[in-house]
Design an enzyme around this catalytic site. Structure first.
Site, PDB file in Angstrom:
ATOM      1  N   GLY A 435      -9.230 -17.852 -16.991  1.00  0.00           N
ATOM      2  CA  GLY A 435     -10.745 -18.106 -17.206  1.00  0.00           C
ATOM      3  C   GLY A 435     -11.430 -18.411 -16.296  1.00  0.00           C
ATOM      4  O   GLY A 435     -12.437 -17.703 -15.821  1.00  0.00           O
ATOM      5  N   GLU A 487     -16.449 -18.511 -16.263  1.00  0.00           N
ATOM      6  CA  GLU A 487     -16.753 -19.650 -16.862  1.00  0.00           C
ATOM      7  C   GLU A 487     -17.851 -20.738 -16.151  1.00  0.00           C
ATOM      8  O   GLU A 487     -17.768 -21.887 -16.176  1.00  0.00           O
ATOM      9  CB  GLU A 487     -15.276 -20.511 -17.342  1.00  0.00           C
ATOM     10  CG  GLU A 487     -14.522 -19.670 -18.364  1.00  0.00           C
ATOM     11  CD  GLU A 487     -13.270 -20.754 -18.613  1.00  0.00           C
ATOM     12  OE1 GLU A 487     -13.444 -21.914 -18.579  1.00  0.00           O
ATOM     13  OE2 GLU A 487     -12.338 -20.137 -18.908  1.00  0.00           O
ATOM     14  N   ARG A 518      -9.440 -41.126 -12.902  1.00  0.00           N
ATOM     15  CA  ARG A 518     -10.048 -40.004 -13.646  1.00  0.00           C
ATOM     16  C   ARG A 518     -10.548 -40.518 -15.035  1.00  0.00           C
ATOM     17  O   ARG A 518      -9.504 -40.996 -15.684  1.00  0.00           O
ATOM     18  CB  ARG A 518      -9.024 -38.776 -13.737  1.00  0.00           C
ATOM     19  CG  ARG A 518      -9.282 -37.921 -14.961  1.00  0.00           C
ATOM     20  CD  ARG A 518      -9.302 -36.396 -14.134  1.00  0.00           C
ATOM     21  NE  ARG A 518      -9.317 -35.485 -15.555  1.00  0.00           N
ATOM     22  CZ  ARG A 518     -10.469 -34.850 -15.609  1.00  0.00           C
ATOM     23  NH1 ARG A 518     -11.496 -34.977 -14.738  1.00  0.00           N
ATOM     24  NH2 ARG A 518     -10.687 -34.217 -16.535  1.00  0.00           N
ATOM     25  N   CYS A 519     -11.739 -40.279 -15.274  1.00  0.00           N
ATOM     26  CA  CYS A 519     -12.094 -40.746 -16.656  1.00  0.00           C
ATOM     27  C   CYS A 519     -12.397 -39.505 -17.540  1.00  0.00           C
ATOM     28  O   CYS A 519     -13.040 -38.516 -16.646  1.00  0.00           O
ATOM     29  CB  CYS A 519     -13.400 -41.621 -16.708  1.00  0.00           C
ATOM     30  SG  CYS A 519     -12.954 -43.067 -15.623  1.00  0.00           S
ATOM     31  N   ASP A 602      -7.980 -20.803 -25.830  1.00  0.00           N
ATOM     32  CA  ASP A 602      -7.178 -21.493 -25.092  1.00  0.00           C
ATOM     33  C   ASP A 602      -6.652 -22.833 -26.111  1.00  0.00           C
ATOM     34  O   ASP A 602      -7.661 -23.500 -26.967  1.00  0.00           O
ATOM     35  CB  ASP A 602      -7.690 -22.273 -24.075  1.00  0.00           C
ATOM     36  CG  ASP A 602      -8.200 -21.348 -22.864  1.00  0.00           C
ATOM     37  OD1 ASP A 602      -7.262 -20.372 -22.497  1.00  0.00           O
ATOM     38  OD2 ASP A 602      -9.200 -21.482 -22.369  1.00  0.00           O
ATOM     39  N   GLU A 608      -0.234 -31.987 -27.337  1.00  0.00           N
ATOM     40  CA  GLU A 608      -0.568 -33.317 -27.157  1.00  0.00           C
ATOM     41  C   GLU A 608      -0.803 -33.997 -28.561  1.00  0.00           C
ATOM     42  O   GLU A 608      -0.863 -35.305 -28.705  1.00  0.00           O
ATOM     43  CB  GLU A 608      -2.035 -33.430 -26.504  1.00  0.00           C
ATOM     44  CG  GLU A 608      -1.993 -33.351 -25.128  1.00  0.00           C
ATOM     45  CD  GLU A 608      -3.188 -33.497 -24.320  1.00  0.00           C
ATOM     46  OE1 GLU A 608      -4.290 -34.208 -25.194  1.00  0.00           O
ATOM     47  OE2 GLU A 608      -3.270 -33.133 -23.093  1.00  0.00           O
ATOM     48  N   CYS A 646      -1.005 -25.102 -21.128  1.00  0.00           N
ATOM     49  CA  CYS A 646      -0.802 -25.443 -19.695  1.00  0.00           C
ATOM     50  C   CYS A 646       0.487 -26.398 -19.410  1.00  0.00           C
ATOM     51  O   CYS A 646       0.312 -27.203 -18.731  1.00  0.00           O
ATOM     52  CB  CYS A 646      -2.044 -26.449 -19.136  1.00  0.00           C
ATOM     53  SG  CYS A 646      -3.495 -26.155 -19.833  1.00  0.00           S
ATOM     54  N   HIS A 697      -2.529 -26.185  -9.425  1.00  0.00           N
ATOM     55  CA  HIS A 697      -2.799 -27.605  -9.262  1.00  0.00           C
ATOM     56  C   HIS A 697      -2.468 -28.153  -7.603  1.00  0.00           C
ATOM     57  O   HIS A 697      -3.156 -29.201  -7.089  1.00  0.00           O
ATOM     58  CB  HIS A 697      -1.979 -28.580 -10.019  1.00  0.00           C
ATOM     59  CG  HIS A 697      -2.119 -28.378 -11.260  1.00  0.00           C
ATOM     60  ND1 HIS A 697      -1.468 -27.187 -12.074  1.00  0.00           N
ATOM     61  CD2 HIS A 697      -3.054 -28.768 -12.274  1.00  0.00           C
ATOM     62  CE1 HIS A 697      -1.601 -27.255 -13.416  1.00  0.00           C
ATOM     63  NE2 HIS A 697      -2.564 -27.988 -13.526  1.00  0.00           N
ATOM     64  N   CYS A 729      -2.980 -21.806 -14.493  1.00  0.00           N
ATOM     65  CA  CYS A 729      -3.994 -22.315 -15.558  1.00  0.00           C
ATOM     66  C   CYS A 729      -5.445 -21.634 -14.636  1.00  0.00           C
ATOM     67  O   CYS A 729      -5.162 -21.110 -13.763  1.00  0.00           O
ATOM     68  CB  CYS A 729      -3.787 -23.837 -15.265  1.00  0.00           C
ATOM     69  SG  CYS A 729      -4.901 -24.909 -16.521  1.00  0.00           S
TER      70      CYS A 729
HETATM   71  N1  GLN Z   1      -9.837 -21.349 -19.910  1.00  0.00           N
HETATM   72  C1  GLN Z   1      -9.734 -22.527 -19.231  1.00  0.00           C
HETATM   73  C2  GLN Z   1      -9.871 -22.358 -17.590  1.00  0.00           C
HETATM   74  O1  GLN Z   1      -9.548 -21.351 -17.075  1.00  0.00           O
HETATM   75  C3  GLN Z   1      -8.512 -23.064 -19.372  1.00  0.00           C
HETATM   76  C4  GLN Z   1      -8.411 -24.517 -19.050  1.00  0.00           C
HETATM   77  C5  GLN Z   1      -6.804 -25.213 -19.298  1.00  0.00           C
HETATM   78  O2  GLN Z   1      -6.195 -24.566 -19.950  1.00  0.00           O
HETATM   79  N2  GLN Z   1      -7.042 -26.542 -19.205  1.00  0.00           N
HETATM   80  O3  GLN Z   1     -10.425 -23.269 -17.023  1.00  0.00           O
HETATM   81 ZN    ZN Z   2      -4.164 -24.536 -18.459  1.00  0.00          ZN
END
Ligand code: GLN
Ligand code: ZN
Length: 767
Positions: A435, A487, A518-519, A602, A608, A646, A697, A729
């Site tokens: 995305g 995006e 990170r906040c 998504d 979680e 993710c 990442h 991701c």
């Molecule tokens: N569509 C979101 C992106 O590409 C998905 C982000 C995520 O899964 N945390 O940033």
């Molecule tokens: Zn993701």
């Protein structure tokens, strides 16, 4: 008399001072003393807020993570940290993040991070290996106790209990964690001794593992630990939070400690049982203020509930927030943009401490002593209950009309996929991305200028359109099959939708620590959710108009919107989730009408939301999955629904994932080396899968051969015609100079795989 105390305070500061100090230190813009000074100031502020309480928490401050601090306290550092030289502070950061400074060469790999129970706080997982030993290191804790005393605070140190500490740790070599209990207890005993030696009366010992399902061995570990640690020198307040004790309730009540804390936000039903079972010499601490959410407490109701309990437990009743206030923002008075009516319904950490002290005054001295405060509180509570801003009858009615059919696709996957393939005309191993594309400085600047009215709508729209066009061209030139718009208009995948939906508000300073520096600033759902106009169609339609290729629409799903927000406490989560689902469903249908034929929803945060106890998973999953389906499945057969998650743990929720019935699911696999695909293989996952072929990442550029080998492994488990090729991701945190070569590798890997497949088919045909 009731006694007041606090389980822990937010440490980031009301302006995220901690984050900025950490980052400056890592950049070497400030030195260790300056960082320490900032720490001292933050602690001092925290204690000032708690000054009204009988006991303030000490030892809850941390420069990165309090679980890592506990590992330091217990002298349990990973072996890779042994050879590090340099200051303790730098080594602490090296264990936390892999390095102390940006240009630090004494690197080590960072400790693994995982979620603290069911919160969005992440801790550094303690590591245990066969050679692990413990040695007490009280320097920091004791220094903080002295600081608090010097400030005139009555300190109650807070530490993580030995059983929860072990429970949360990971063995790196299959050793049995419980073998380490005995040596660990020796260190705790020593600590108790030393704390008693400096005159500490009460010690808070956190054992939230007690609210989880424990095996007999772990239950025994609790008994063993606390009988072994039994002491007259110091009083132990055993704290449990985040859930009910259930089958561990009697165990907890009987442990030889001086007091026990129960989270009455989550376990109110258990309070009367605890009162019955608790031996008469023990203190009962009730967590009566919600430490996980931002709503004002109904003080009158709380006081009325507590009155008879206080009578029953003279001098044995303590009151506190349900859990550490680490999980809520610091100070509501900072907010200047929240509408006054709604702001009046909220309480952040500072306000929660105030509430606690009002409750205690009412109980100890009589309600009349806090009459004004109680009147104001009941006005606020009533205003929220009666507010027309909260209720939307159309939404309530729509919810009543939800039927199972609403969440079902018109045809089965086998029929739909046939129609989808006909018009999508995708090659084998279709390539796509998740995305987002790099969020450059320029894009951020455009968004923030627009937000601050420094840029007019037209200039903003054309700037974003320009970005979309470039992103589309880039993907075309890379040869990706299903494109995305990138995006660029989104600052955050929840905030973007929350800002456009009715029923949401946003704070300016409502930050909560997620990990280290990170906040996150979760939006607040205060009312019924509705959508007044399309939120994404213009951008998507524009993107699609630029290309012959299919552009995939991009939405955040209801469960993720729910799990990453502060939620309403005046209706079940299920209802809030259904409302979100109906609102996003309208967006899905609008996208479809606008000619978007592939739509990704998504659900990054679906996992979680799982409750702490497995016995409650089914209930959560049933409404969560139902909400996703309501949101996604109103489309025509020809429209292809994707979802993205993710993470890589699917084994225990795979049935639910199948149930979602998304045409395509993209998941994280690169770090787990396709192992997780076993779950999909074992159960014959019926639809299509895009196992993330590289880890976004990391700044490393994946090479073609690795991607091919990963996909070939995947082919052993998933039929080729159901495999997609994509990163694991979104790419927003990466730079173009990383993304371009990475996607090139990905596309060329897909091409090679197609060729190979073609050859294999030809050979098969020939033989
Ligand atoms: N569509 C979101 C992106 O590409 C998905 C982000 C995520 O899964 N945390 O940033
Ligand atoms: Zn993701």
């Amino acid at each position: 008399m009731v006694t007041t105390h606090n389980l822990g305070f937010s440490r980031i500061g009301k302006n995220r001072e901690l984050k900025f100090a950490q980052e400056s230190y890592w950049k070497k813009a400030i030195n260790a003393e300056q960082l320490e000074e900032q720490g001292r100031q933050l602690r001092q502020e925290g204690w000032e807020y708690q000054a009204k309480l009988d006991y303030a928490s000490v030892g809850d401050f941390s420069f990165y993570d309090h679980v890592l601090d506990t590992s330091f306290l217990l002298g349990n550092l990973p072996t890779r940290a042994e050879n590090l030289n340099g200051s303790q502070l730098d080594n602490y950061f090296r264990i936390a993040r892999g390095r102390a400074h940006n240009n630090d060469c004494a690197c080590t790999h960072a400790g693994e991070m995982t979620k603290w129970f069911d919160t969005n706080y992440h801790y550094i997982v303690p590591e245990i290996t066969a050679g692990t030993t413990f040695t007490l290191n009280t320097e920091h804790l004791f220094a903080q106790i002295e600081e608090a005393k010097a400030q005139g605070i009555n300190p109650k140190p807070v530490i993580i209990g030995p059983v929860t500490y072990l429970y949360l740790s990971k063995t790196k070599d299959n050793s049995d964690k419980l073998d380490f209990l005995e040596p660990l207890l020796s260190v705790y005993a020593e600590l108790f001794n030393e704390l008693a030696g400096i005159g500490i009366e009460w010690l808070q010992i956190d054992e939230p593992a007690l609210v989880t399902e424990l095996s007999p061995e772990w239950r025994q570990a609790f008994e063993k630990a606390y009988y072994r640690l039994q002491t007259r020198d110091i009083k132990l307040l055993l704290t449990t939070y985040f859930g009910q004790l259930q089958e561990n309730l009697q165990l907890a009540c009987n442990l030889p400690v001086a007091g026990i804390h129960i989270d009455t936000i989550n376990a109110k039903d258990e309070v009367s049982k605890v009162i019955d079972w608790l031996p008469s010499h023990k203190v009962l601490s009730l967590g009566v203020i919600d430490g996980r959410n931002i709503w004002k407490t109904d003080l009158n109701q709380c006081i009325n509930w507590l009155k008879p309990i206080a009578k029953k437990l003279p001098n044995r009743l303590w009151l506190a927030p349900s859990c550490s206030l680490l999980h809520v923002p610091v100070d509501l008075t900072m907010e200047t943009n929240i509408e006054p009516d709604i702001k009046n319904w909220l309480a952040f950490a500072v306000q929660k401490i105030e509430e606690l002290s009002i409750i205690a005054t009412a109980l100890n001295q009589g309600k009349y002593c806090v009459e004004e405060a109680l009147t104001l509180n009941s006005e606020a509570i009533n205003s929220r209950k009666q507010s027309t801003q909260v209720t939307n009858n159309d939404v309530k009615n729509a919810l009543k009309k939800i039927t199972p059919e609403l969440g079902a696709r018109k045809s089965k996957y086998e029929q739909r996929i046939f129609k989808q393939r006909q018009h999508l005309k995708l090659p084998l191993f279709p390539t796509t991305t998740i995305g987002s594309f790099p969020q450059t400085k320029e894009i951020r600047a455009v968004r923030s200028q627009f937000k601050n009215n420094a840029l007019d709508v037209n200039s903003y729209v054309s700037a974003i359109k320009n970005e979309i066009e470039q992103t589309i061209r880039k993907q075309e030139s890379l040869g990706i099959d299903v494109l995305v718009h990138g995006e660029a208009e989104r600052n955050d995948m929840v905030e973007y939708f929350g800002e456009q939906l009715e029923g949401y508000i946003f704070s300016q300073y409502g930050w909560v620590q997620s990990y280290g520096s990170r906040c996150v600033k979760p939006p607040i759902i205060f009312g019924d959710i509705s959508r007044s106009k399309p939120m994404t169609t213009d951008w998507l339609q524009y993107a699609q108009s630029l290309t012959e290729k299919t552009v995939k629409g991009m939405l955040t799903g209801p469960v993720t919107l729910l799990n990453w927000s502060f939620v309403r406490d005046d209706q079940p989560l299920k209802e809030t989730c259904q409302q979100l689902a109906l609102a996003i469903r309208e967006e899905v249908l609008d996208l479809e009408r606008a000619g978007i034929t592939v739509i990704q929803i998504d659900e990054a945060a679906l996992r979680e939301g799982l409750p702490l106890r497995k016995s409650q998973w089914q209930e959560y999953l049933s409404w969560a999955i139902e909400s996703f389906k309501i949101c996604a499945n109103g489309v025509k057969d020809e429209t292809q629904i994707h979802t993205h998650m993710c993470y890589s743990e699917f084994n225990d929720i795979i049935e639910a994932i199948i149930n979602m019935d998304a045409d395509v699911i993209t998941i994280e696999t690169s770090r787990s080396d396709t192992k997780l695909l076993d779950a999909f293989d074992d159960i014959n996952y019926p639809n299509e899968i895009g196992p993330g072929v590289y880890d976004i990442h990391s700044p490393n550029i994946p090479n073609e051969a690795d991607i091919i080998s990963l996909i070939e492994k995947a082919c052993e488990k998933i039929p080729v015609e159901r495999l997609w090729i994509n990163p694991d991701c979104g790419l927003k945190t990466r730079q173009w100079c990383e993304v371009t070569p990475a996607l090139k590798s990905m596309v060329s890997a897909a091409k090679k795989l197609r060729q190979k497949q073609h050859q294999e088919n030809t050979t098969k045909l020939a033989s």
